[in-house]
Design a protein around this motif. Structure first.
Motif, PDB file in Angstrom:
ATOM      1  N   VAL A 186      34.581  -0.302  11.598  1.00  0.00           N
ATOM      2  CA  VAL A 186      33.663  -0.053  12.719  1.00  0.00           C
ATOM      3  C   VAL A 186      34.062   1.296  13.312  1.00  0.00           C
ATOM      4  N   LEU A 187      33.168   2.263  13.201  1.00  0.00           N
ATOM      5  CA  LEU A 187      33.486   3.636  13.601  1.00  0.00           C
ATOM      6  C   LEU A 187      32.352   4.211  14.422  1.00  0.00           C
ATOM      7  N   PHE A 244      37.433  -1.040  17.493  1.00  0.00           N
ATOM      8  CA  PHE A 244      36.673  -0.050  16.752  1.00  0.00           C
ATOM      9  C   PHE A 244      37.355   1.308  16.853  1.00  0.00           C
ATOM     10  N   ALA A 245      37.142   2.108  15.846  1.00  0.00           N
ATOM     11  CA  ALA A 245      37.665   3.473  15.828  1.00  0.00           C
ATOM     12  C   ALA A 245      36.596   4.413  16.369  1.00  0.00           C
ATOM     13  N   TYR A 246      37.033   5.586  16.781  1.00  0.00           N
ATOM     14  CA  TYR A 246      36.062   6.569  17.250  1.00  0.00           C
ATOM     15  C   TYR A 246      36.514   7.973  16.861  1.00  0.00           C
ATOM     16  N   VAL A 247      35.554   8.870  16.808  1.00  0.00           N
ATOM     17  CA  VAL A 247      35.819  10.287  16.609  1.00  0.00           C
ATOM     18  C   VAL A 247      35.076  11.023  17.714  1.00  0.00           C
ATOM     19  N   ASP A 248      35.807  11.852  18.456  1.00  0.00           N
ATOM     20  CA  ASP A 248      35.208  12.666  19.510  1.00  0.00           C
ATOM     21  C   ASP A 248      34.642  13.929  18.865  1.00  0.00           C
ATOM     22  N   GLY A 300      30.911  -1.140   8.391  1.00  0.00           N
ATOM     23  CA  GLY A 300      31.038  -1.463   6.969  1.00  0.00           C
ATOM     24  C   GLY A 300      30.545  -0.348   6.061  1.00  0.00           C
ATOM     25  N   GLY A 301      30.735   0.893   6.489  1.00  0.00           N
ATOM     26  CA  GLY A 301      30.345   2.037   5.670  1.00  0.00           C
ATOM     27  C   GLY A 301      28.875   2.399   5.748  1.00  0.00           C
ATOM     28  N   GLU A 302      28.111   1.678   6.572  1.00  0.00           N
ATOM     29  CA  GLU A 302      26.670   1.930   6.692  1.00  0.00           C
ATOM     30  C   GLU A 302      26.333   2.435   8.091  1.00  0.00           C
ATOM     31  N   MET A 342      27.401  -8.295  13.007  1.00  0.00           N
ATOM     32  CA  MET A 342      27.724  -7.194  12.095  1.00  0.00           C
ATOM     33  C   MET A 342      29.158  -6.714  12.305  1.00  0.00           C
ATOM     34  N   VAL A 343      29.516  -6.514  13.573  1.00  0.00           N
ATOM     35  CA  VAL A 343      30.846  -5.996  13.909  1.00  0.00           C
ATOM     36  C   VAL A 343      31.916  -7.015  13.530  1.00  0.00           C
ATOM     37  N   LYS A 344      31.664  -8.285  13.826  1.00  0.00           N
ATOM     38  CA  LYS A 344      32.648  -9.326  13.485  1.00  0.00           C
ATOM     39  C   LYS A 344      32.832  -9.423  11.980  1.00  0.00           C
ATOM     40  N   ALA A 345      31.740  -9.411  11.231  1.00  0.00           N
ATOM     41  CA  ALA A 345      31.833  -9.503   9.772  1.00  0.00           C
ATOM     42  C   ALA A 345      32.602  -8.313   9.203  1.00  0.00           C
ATOM     43  N   ALA A 346      32.330  -7.120   9.699  1.00  0.00           N
ATOM     44  CA  ALA A 346      33.035  -5.929   9.207  1.00  0.00           C
ATOM     45  C   ALA A 346      34.511  -5.983   9.575  1.00  0.00           C
TER      46      ALA A 346
END
Length: 110
Positions: free
Chosen positions: A18-19, A48-52, A78-80, A100-104
């Motif tokens: 999760v990004l 979840f991860a993040y990118v600033d 999940g890469g999508e 979706m988030v839980k499954a990933a």
């Protein structure tokens, strides 16, 4: 487009189930859309991860081309590519984003 930057984006997406590519950080979002995305994702209860993208102008410039999505934030699960703030808010309200988030997250831990 820089091959190195595109590879970096690809690796970030593959390495994080999760990004969120956002403006600012979860603690200090730098726009209302990023703030809303963080609120919704946090409410899902998974990490979840993040990118600033403000701190990484090369990613900010190239991610819209990589994703074929012009705006930020961008949520990848999940890469999508899931979409931006409005889409993830709608999915959350329908109860779909949480699934979706839980499954990933579950598949990343397995």
């Amino acid at each position: 487009m820089s091959e190195e930057v595109m590879e970096q984006i690809k690796q970030q997406i593959e390495n994080n189930s999760v990004l969120l590519f956002m403006k600012g950080s979860p603690r200090m979002p730098q726009c209302g859309f990023s703030s809303r995305a963080v609120q919704v994702l946090s409410a899902c209860g998974e990490r979840f991860a993040y990118v600033d993208v403000l701190a990484h102008p090369d990613i900010r410039a190239n991610l819209p081309k990589y994703a074929n999505w012009p705006t930020f934030p961008q949520l990848w699960v999940g890469g999508e590519l899931v979409g931006g703030s409005d889409i993830i808010s709608d999915l959350y309200e329908q109860g779909e984003l949480q699934k979706m988030v839980k499954a990933a997250s579950d598949s990343a831990e397995a």
